[in-house]
Design a protein around this motif. Sequence first.
Motif, mmCIF file in Angstrom:
data_model
loop_
_atom_site.group_PDB
_atom_site.id
_atom_site.type_symbol
_atom_site.label_atom_id
_atom_site.label_comp_id
_atom_site.label_asym_id
_atom_site.label_seq_id
_atom_site.Cartn_x
_atom_site.Cartn_y
_atom_site.Cartn_z
ATOM 1 N N SER A 1 33.578 -37.515 -28.478
ATOM 2 C CA SER A 1 34.109 -36.414 -29.287
ATOM 3 C C SER A 1 34.754 -35.339 -28.412
ATOM 4 O O SER A 1 35.623 -34.587 -28.873
ATOM 5 N N LEU A 2 34.362 -35.268 -27.159
ATOM 6 C CA LEU A 2 34.965 -34.311 -26.228
ATOM 7 C C LEU A 2 36.468 -34.556 -26.106
ATOM 8 O O LEU A 2 37.271 -33.621 -26.147
ATOM 9 N N VAL A 3 36.847 -35.830 -25.995
ATOM 10 C CA VAL A 3 38.269 -36.182 -25.895
ATOM 11 C C VAL A 3 38.969 -35.965 -27.228
ATOM 12 O O VAL A 3 40.122 -35.511 -27.269
ATOM 13 N N ASP A 4 38.277 -36.251 -28.337
ATOM 14 C CA ASP A 4 38.871 -36.004 -29.661
ATOM 15 C C ASP A 4 39.307 -34.546 -29.791
ATOM 16 O O ASP A 4 40.383 -34.250 -30.323
ATOM 17 N N GLU A 5 38.464 -33.631 -29.305
ATOM 18 C CA GLU A 5 38.768 -32.198 -29.407
ATOM 19 C C GLU A 5 39.996 -31.827 -28.571
ATOM 20 O O GLU A 5 40.812 -31.001 -28.986
ATOM 21 N N VAL A 6 40.117 -32.440 -27.394
ATOM 22 C CA VAL A 6 41.285 -32.187 -26.544
ATOM 23 C C VAL A 6 42.545 -32.714 -27.235
ATOM 24 O O VAL A 6 43.596 -32.044 -27.247
ATOM 25 N N ALA A 7 42.447 -33.891 -27.834
ATOM 26 C CA ALA A 7 43.589 -34.472 -28.553
ATOM 27 C C ALA A 7 43.993 -33.590 -29.734
ATOM 28 O O ALA A 7 45.185 -33.361 -29.983
ATOM 29 N N GLU A 8 42.991 -33.076 -30.459
ATOM 30 C CA GLU A 8 43.265 -32.196 -31.601
ATOM 31 C C GLU A 8 43.986 -30.927 -31.148
ATOM 32 O O GLU A 8 44.789 -30.348 -31.900
ATOM 33 N N ALA A 9 43.694 -30.489 -29.928
ATOM 34 C CA ALA A 9 44.330 -29.275 -29.390
ATOM 35 C C ALA A 9 45.765 -29.543 -28.938
ATOM 36 O O ALA A 9 46.500 -28.606 -28.602
ATOM 37 N N GLY A 10 46.151 -30.826 -28.914
ATOM 38 C CA GLY A 10 47.534 -31.177 -28.572
ATOM 39 C C GLY A 10 47.823 -31.222 -27.086
ATOM 40 O O GLY A 10 48.974 -31.154 -26.674
ATOM 41 N N MET A 11 46.784 -31.352 -26.265
ATOM 42 C CA MET A 11 46.979 -31.381 -24.809
ATOM 43 C C MET A 11 46.598 -32.760 -24.269
ATOM 44 O O MET A 11 45.416 -33.106 -24.231
ATOM 45 N N LYS A 12 47.609 -33.547 -23.875
ATOM 46 C CA LYS A 12 47.311 -34.835 -23.245
ATOM 47 C C LYS A 12 47.344 -34.649 -21.731
ATOM 48 O O LYS A 12 48.388 -34.342 -21.158
ATOM 49 N N PRO A 13 46.194 -34.831 -21.053
ATOM 50 C CA PRO A 13 46.169 -34.645 -19.602
ATOM 51 C C PRO A 13 46.763 -35.838 -18.866
ATOM 52 O O PRO A 13 46.862 -36.940 -19.420
ATOM 53 N N ASP A 14 47.166 -35.597 -17.615
ATOM 54 C CA ASP A 14 47.622 -36.681 -16.749
ATOM 55 C C ASP A 14 46.453 -37.348 -16.029
ATOM 56 O O ASP A 14 46.598 -38.441 -15.477
ATOM 57 N N ALA A 15 45.303 -36.676 -16.018
ATOM 58 C CA ALA A 15 44.081 -37.216 -15.418
ATOM 59 C C ALA A 15 42.903 -36.403 -15.935
ATOM 60 O O ALA A 15 43.049 -35.231 -16.300
ATOM 61 N N VAL A 16 41.730 -37.035 -15.960
ATOM 62 C CA VAL A 16 40.488 -36.361 -16.346
ATOM 63 C C VAL A 16 39.527 -36.414 -15.159
ATOM 64 O O VAL A 16 39.286 -37.494 -14.602
ATOM 65 N N VAL A 17 38.988 -35.258 -14.771
ATOM 66 C CA VAL A 17 38.009 -35.187 -13.686
ATOM 67 C C VAL A 17 36.634 -34.947 -14.293
ATOM 68 O O VAL A 17 36.456 -34.020 -15.104
ATOM 69 N N LEU A 18 35.655 -35.769 -13.915
ATOM 70 C CA LEU A 18 34.292 -35.579 -14.418
ATOM 71 C C LEU A 18 33.278 -36.042 -13.383
ATOM 72 O O LEU A 18 33.588 -36.817 -12.481
ATOM 73 N N SER A 19 32.058 -35.529 -13.527
ATOM 74 C CA SER A 19 30.957 -35.944 -12.660
ATOM 75 C C SER A 19 30.281 -37.181 -13.238
ATOM 76 O O SER A 19 30.248 -37.369 -14.456
ATOM 77 N N VAL A 20 29.729 -38.015 -12.357
ATOM 78 C CA VAL A 20 29.017 -39.220 -12.793
ATOM 79 C C VAL A 20 27.592 -39.201 -12.259
ATOM 80 O O VAL A 20 27.364 -38.998 -11.064
ATOM 81 N N GLY A 21 26.631 -39.386 -13.174
ATOM 82 C CA GLY A 21 25.235 -39.570 -12.804
ATOM 83 C C GLY A 21 24.836 -40.975 -13.218
ATOM 84 O O GLY A 21 25.021 -41.941 -12.499
ATOM 85 N N GLY A 22 24.326 -41.097 -14.453
ATOM 86 C CA GLY A 22 24.002 -42.423 -14.975
ATOM 87 C C GLY A 22 25.201 -43.146 -15.558
ATOM 88 O O GLY A 22 25.159 -44.347 -15.795
ATOM 89 N N GLY A 23 26.261 -42.398 -15.833
ATOM 90 C CA GLY A 23 27.476 -43.025 -16.368
ATOM 91 C C GLY A 23 27.694 -42.809 -17.853
ATOM 92 O O GLY A 23 28.655 -43.326 -18.419
ATOM 93 N N GLY A 24 26.820 -42.031 -18.496
ATOM 94 C CA GLY A 24 26.968 -41.796 -19.929
ATOM 95 C C GLY A 24 28.223 -41.010 -20.276
ATOM 96 O O GLY A 24 28.945 -41.352 -21.221
ATOM 97 N N LEU A 25 28.499 -39.946 -19.516
ATOM 98 C CA LEU A 25 29.697 -39.139 -19.772
ATOM 99 C C LEU A 25 30.958 -39.960 -19.508
ATOM 100 O O LEU A 25 31.902 -39.937 -20.311
#
Length: 305
Positions: free
Chosen positions: A141-165
């Motif tokens: 749903s995090l990405v859904d909200e970004v899409a709704e805002a009309g902003m398509k990124p060229d890359a997404v940066v995120l942290s990885v622990g167990g891999g759920g995010l």
Amino acid sequence: MTLHIHTPLIESRPLSLAAGSNVWLKLDALQPCGSFKLRGVGHACEVHHARGARHFVSSSGGNAGLAVAYAGRKLGVPVTVVVPETTTDRAKDLLRLEGAKVVVHGSSWQEANALAQTLVGPDDAFIHPFDDPLLWAGHASLVDEVAEAGMKPDAVVLSVGGGGLLSGVVEGLQRNGWGDVPVLAVETEGAASLHAAMQAGHSVELERIASVATSLGAKRVADQALVCVQQHPVHSHLVSDRAALEACERFLLDHRVLVEPACGAALALAYAPGALAQYQNVLVVVCGGATATLEQIQAWLQQVD
């Protein structure tokens, strides 16, 4: 009505200047329980509640447990969280603040998790911290909200622990038709279970976690994270504990939001001069974390190389 909130998407002038790109922040540190975990955990808890669960059981020394405790309080369902002995007093206090029963067991999450599994009765639901399709669907749903805002990124940066995010963001990118948007997956050098798995080509268990970013401390990444690597452009990046901690301090100064070193790992990549320069618009997931204090971050900074 969901348990998680729509979080702000803002352009960061300080990070944009540091990175040499337009850096946008998805501020999931502002979720009611302090981290992105509420997206997936809240979704899982709502599904299990609708199926008749009378009690939620979780195993987590931090943010996943807090999310379960918050969701349980909101849904009127009692919660038991099993935490390892390494869990800070602050984390235990925050869990109790949400009304959860806290059980301390074992020297690692794996041992706490083993006990938690034995506490699940026929009318209970076990809420895994990161390895569950319900969680990934919620995190998407995090990405859904970004899409709704009309902003398509060229890359997404995120942290990885167990891999759920990571699993949830890739699911969100793909369901929004953004299969071409690469994910830059950041880990600290002492907790790099995804990096090890990507190098080996299969799931690898780390001997130990040697990082202050304990929220990234999964010795083995979820199998789904490796599926994501095979189905989506994912690039692994490593940062030092010092870089993650310094990013926490710098982000507090720049945006008046305190995050954990686990989140600082992703921010460290954005603060690294020119690291993101090949991308024009970059989305950084500010995943948050409720258990760190500024004093603790400053103490860790004195301990690391």
